[in-house]
Design a protein around this motif. Structure first.
Motif, PDB file in Angstrom:
ATOM      1  N   GLY A 112      66.297 -28.016  42.027  1.00  0.00           N
ATOM      2  CA  GLY A 112      66.107 -29.392  41.581  1.00  0.00           C
ATOM      3  C   GLY A 112      65.855 -29.436  40.083  1.00  0.00           C
ATOM      4  O   GLY A 112      65.900 -28.418  39.389  1.00  0.00           O
ATOM      5  N   GLU A 113      65.549 -30.634  39.615  1.00  0.00           N
ATOM      6  CA  GLU A 113      65.359 -30.833  38.175  1.00  0.00           C
ATOM      7  C   GLU A 113      64.089 -30.146  37.674  1.00  0.00           C
ATOM      8  O   GLU A 113      64.056 -29.596  36.587  1.00  0.00           O
ATOM      9  CB  GLU A 113      65.318 -32.343  37.902  1.00  0.00           C
ATOM     10  N   LYS A 114      63.064 -30.152  38.507  1.00  0.00           N
ATOM     11  CA  LYS A 114      61.793 -29.551  38.093  1.00  0.00           C
ATOM     12  C   LYS A 114      61.428 -28.428  39.060  1.00  0.00           C
ATOM     13  O   LYS A 114      61.213 -28.674  40.245  1.00  0.00           O
ATOM     14  CB  LYS A 114      60.707 -30.629  38.107  1.00  0.00           C
ATOM     15  N   ILE A 115      61.404 -27.226  38.548  1.00  0.00           N
ATOM     16  CA  ILE A 115      61.065 -26.081  39.398  1.00  0.00           C
ATOM     17  C   ILE A 115      59.671 -25.631  39.008  1.00  0.00           C
ATOM     18  O   ILE A 115      59.428 -25.225  37.873  1.00  0.00           O
ATOM     19  CB  ILE A 115      62.073 -24.929  39.213  1.00  0.00           C
ATOM     20  N   LYS A 116      58.776 -25.729  39.977  1.00  0.00           N
ATOM     21  CA  LYS A 116      57.369 -25.494  39.672  1.00  0.00           C
ATOM     22  C   LYS A 116      56.714 -24.849  40.880  1.00  0.00           C
ATOM     23  O   LYS A 116      56.991 -25.252  42.013  1.00  0.00           O
ATOM     24  CB  LYS A 116      56.715 -26.853  39.376  1.00  0.00           C
ATOM     25  N   THR A 117      55.875 -23.865  40.638  1.00  0.00           N
ATOM     26  CA  THR A 117      55.184 -23.219  41.758  1.00  0.00           C
ATOM     27  C   THR A 117      53.767 -23.766  41.910  1.00  0.00           C
ATOM     28  O   THR A 117      53.216 -24.357  40.983  1.00  0.00           O
ATOM     29  CB  THR A 117      55.134 -21.692  41.554  1.00  0.00           C
ATOM     30  N   VAL A 118      53.210 -23.531  43.099  1.00  0.00           N
ATOM     31  CA  VAL A 118      51.832 -23.933  43.392  1.00  0.00           C
ATOM     32  C   VAL A 118      51.063 -22.682  43.806  1.00  0.00           C
ATOM     33  O   VAL A 118      51.667 -21.673  44.201  1.00  0.00           O
ATOM     34  CB  VAL A 118      51.770 -25.019  44.498  1.00  0.00           C
ATOM     35  N   LEU A 119      49.759 -22.755  43.693  1.00  0.00           N
ATOM     36  CA  LEU A 119      48.924 -21.581  43.983  1.00  0.00           C
ATOM     37  C   LEU A 119      48.439 -21.656  45.433  1.00  0.00           C
ATOM     38  O   LEU A 119      47.652 -22.530  45.793  1.00  0.00           O
ATOM     39  CB  LEU A 119      47.735 -21.554  43.009  1.00  0.00           C
ATOM     40  N   LEU A 120      48.920 -20.737  46.240  1.00  0.00           N
ATOM     41  CA  LEU A 120      48.545 -20.694  47.659  1.00  0.00           C
ATOM     42  C   LEU A 120      48.340 -19.238  48.078  1.00  0.00           C
ATOM     43  O   LEU A 120      49.201 -18.395  47.819  1.00  0.00           O
ATOM     44  CB  LEU A 120      49.639 -21.308  48.544  1.00  0.00           C
ATOM     45  N   GLY A 121      47.234 -18.974  48.728  1.00  0.00           N
ATOM     46  CA  GLY A 121      46.961 -17.615  49.181  1.00  0.00           C
ATOM     47  C   GLY A 121      46.956 -16.612  48.041  1.00  0.00           C
ATOM     48  O   GLY A 121      47.309 -15.445  48.237  1.00  0.00           O
ATOM     49  N   GLY A 122      46.566 -17.074  46.861  1.00  0.00           N
ATOM     50  CA  GLY A 122      46.510 -16.192  45.696  1.00  0.00           C
ATOM     51  C   GLY A 122      47.871 -15.870  45.113  1.00  0.00           C
ATOM     52  O   GLY A 122      47.970 -15.027  44.221  1.00  0.00           O
ATOM     53  N   LYS A 123      48.914 -16.533  45.602  1.00  0.00           N
ATOM     54  CA  LYS A 123      50.269 -16.267  45.092  1.00  0.00           C
ATOM     55  C   LYS A 123      50.878 -17.537  44.504  1.00  0.00           C
ATOM     56  O   LYS A 123      50.499 -18.650  44.895  1.00  0.00           O
ATOM     57  CB  LYS A 123      51.167 -15.794  46.231  1.00  0.00           C
ATOM     58  N   LEU A 124      51.843 -17.335  43.613  1.00  0.00           N
ATOM     59  CA  LEU A 124      52.613 -18.463  43.086  1.00  0.00           C
ATOM     60  C   LEU A 124      53.766 -18.727  44.040  1.00  0.00           C
ATOM     61  O   LEU A 124      54.681 -17.904  44.178  1.00  0.00           O
ATOM     62  CB  LEU A 124      53.122 -18.146  41.683  1.00  0.00           C
ATOM     63  N   ILE A 125      53.701 -19.848  44.695  1.00  0.00           N
ATOM     64  CA  ILE A 125      54.640 -20.162  45.762  1.00  0.00           C
ATOM     65  C   ILE A 125      55.612 -21.260  45.323  1.00  0.00           C
ATOM     66  O   ILE A 125      55.190 -22.325  44.859  1.00  0.00           O
ATOM     67  CB  ILE A 125      53.880 -20.651  47.030  1.00  0.00           C
ATOM     68  N   LEU A 126      56.895 -21.005  45.512  1.00  0.00           N
ATOM     69  CA  LEU A 126      57.906 -22.043  45.302  1.00  0.00           C
ATOM     70  C   LEU A 126      58.143 -22.715  46.656  1.00  0.00           C
ATOM     71  O   LEU A 126      58.551 -22.063  47.619  1.00  0.00           O
ATOM     72  CB  LEU A 126      59.205 -21.426  44.791  1.00  0.00           C
TER      73      LEU A 126
END
Lengths: 67, 247
Positions: B208-222
Motif C-alpha cells: 500500500g501507500e504507507k508501509i509501517k510496522t507495529v510493535l507486537l511481542g517484542g517484534k516489528l510486525i507488518l
C-alpha cells in the motif's frame, strides 16, 4: 458538520470514524495543514483526521484553527 | 548497556512534532559516538479532558545501546536538547531507563498501560521513577511531559504497544513483494494477519501507500489483510492507515 460549544470549541460532529466527512470538511477548509507523518491516521491525505490543527478528544476532535 | 529514552510534550500546534525531536536526539547519540540508537515508536496515551496535551497525547520512545561511561553524558545532553529545542508553551519531559538496572520492569510496564486508560500524576511518576532508579526530568513549562515519558518507556518495554515512526521504503517495481523478501528489511521482523497468524515466506503481498510496522511481542510486525475477489498474484495487502491507527 461542526458544533461550537463554550467548553470545547469547534467540535467535529461526525466523530472519529467517518473518513468521508473528515475529508469533505478538510477539502472545504483553507486552514488544512498535514500533521507529522507519525500522526497521519486517515487514508485520505486531506482530512481533518490528518490535520495538525485537530485536537483529539475522547469521542471526536476539535478544530484549533477555527476555534 | 541498553537504555530506553522517551520524550513527551515537546511541541505546540505550529512546531515540529515530538517524533522529529526524538529522531534528532537518537541521531545525536550515534554522531557523538556514545552508542547506537534504534527505531522510534509512537505510544498513544489517554485522551481525556483532565490530561493537558497539544493534539494527540502520544509519546516517542527509542532504545539505544550505549557505553556505560556515557550514560551521564546522554542524560545531560538529552535534557539540554529538550530545553533548547522544545516549543514555546510545551511541557517537556524526559525519561531514561537502564534496562539491566531495572529490578521490577513489570511495574514500569504496568504504569504505561495505566496511562492509556486513566489520568496519572507527576507525583506518581516521580515516586515510581525514584523507586526504580529511572531518570525522569522536566525541561520547561509545567513539566507534565514526564508522565507520558515514563509511560512511553513502560509501553516500549512491554513490546506490545505502538507503531514505528516513519514509513518503510521498499523498492518494488510492481508494488508486490514476497513475505521472505520484505522480512529482510531491518524494520520488518515478521508479517502477520490481523488474527495474529504468521504469514509464510513464499506468500506475496501487495504494498500500500504507507508501509509501517507495529510493535507486537517484542517484534516489528507488518500487518496484512487478505486480498479478496481479485485475480492478481498477491494474497495479501498491507493494512491501511485507518487500521494502523489503533496500534
Amino acid at each position: 458538520m461542526w458544533f461550537v460549544n463554550r467548553k470545547e470549541g469547534r467540535v467535529f460532529l461526525h466523530g472519529k470514524d467517518d473518513p468521508v466527512a473528515a475529508a469533505d470538511a478538510a477539502a472545504a477548509c483553507a486552514g488544512f495543514r498535514p500533521d507529522a507523518e507519525e500522526e497521519i491516521v486517515a487514508d485520505e491525505p486531506v482530512s481533518c483526521y490528518n490535520c495538525r490543527y485537530r485536537r483529539w478528544s475522547a469521542d471526536s476532535l476539535t478544530c484549533q484553527k477555527h476555534a | 548497556m541498553k537504555i530506553f529514552v522517551c520524550i513527551d510534550d515537546t511541541d505546540n500546534i505550529d512546531s515540529r512534532g515530538t517524533g522529529e525531536l526524538a529522531s534528532l536526539l537518537a541521531a545525536d547519540i550515534d554522531k557523538k559516538g556514545w552508542g547506537r540508537s534504534h527505531y522510534i515508536t509512537r505510544h498513544q496515551l489517554l485522551v481525556h479532558p483532565d490530561v493537558p496535551y497539544t493534539s494527540h497525547n502520544s509519546s516517542m520512545c527509542f532504545a539505544a545501546d550505549i557505553h556505560e561511561s556515557q550514560l551521564n553524558a546522554v542524560i545531560s545532553h538529552a535534557g539540554n536538547f529538550l530545553k533548547k529545542e522544545s516549543a514555546e508553551g510545551s511541557d517537556p519531559g524526559l525519561c531514561i531507563a537502564v534496562s539491566d538496572r531495572l529490578t521490577r520492569p513489570e511495574t514500569v510496564i504496568e504504569f504505561g498501560q495505566k496511562a492509556k486508560r486513566m489520568v496519572l500524576t507527576k507525583q506518581e511518576s516521580y515516586g515510581l521513577a525514584e523507586d526504580l532508579g529511572i531518570h525522569l526530568s522536566e525541561h520547561g513549562g509545567t513539566g507534565d511531559g514526564i508522565i507520558g515519558a515514563l509511560a512511553g518507556v513502560g509501553l516500549r518495554m512491554s513490546g506490545n504497544d505502538g507503531r514505528l515512526r516513519g514509513k518503510i521504503k521498499i523498492d518494488s517495481p510492481n508494488q508486490t513483494i514476497k513475505v521472505g523478501e520484505i522480512c529482510a528489511h531491518p524494520s520488518v521482523d515478521e508479517v502477520r494477519n490481523l488474527d495474529g497468524k504468521v504469514i509464510p515466506d513464499d506468500q506475496i503481498i501487495e504494498l500500500g501507500e504507507k508501509i509501517k510496522t507495529v510493535l507486537l511481542g517484542g517484534k516489528l510486525i507488518l500487518l496484512v489483510m487478505p486480498v479478496e475477489g481479485e485475480t492478481g498474484s498477491a494474497s495479501w495487502r498491507t493494512c491501511p492507515k485507518n487500521i494502523l491507527k489503533t496500534y
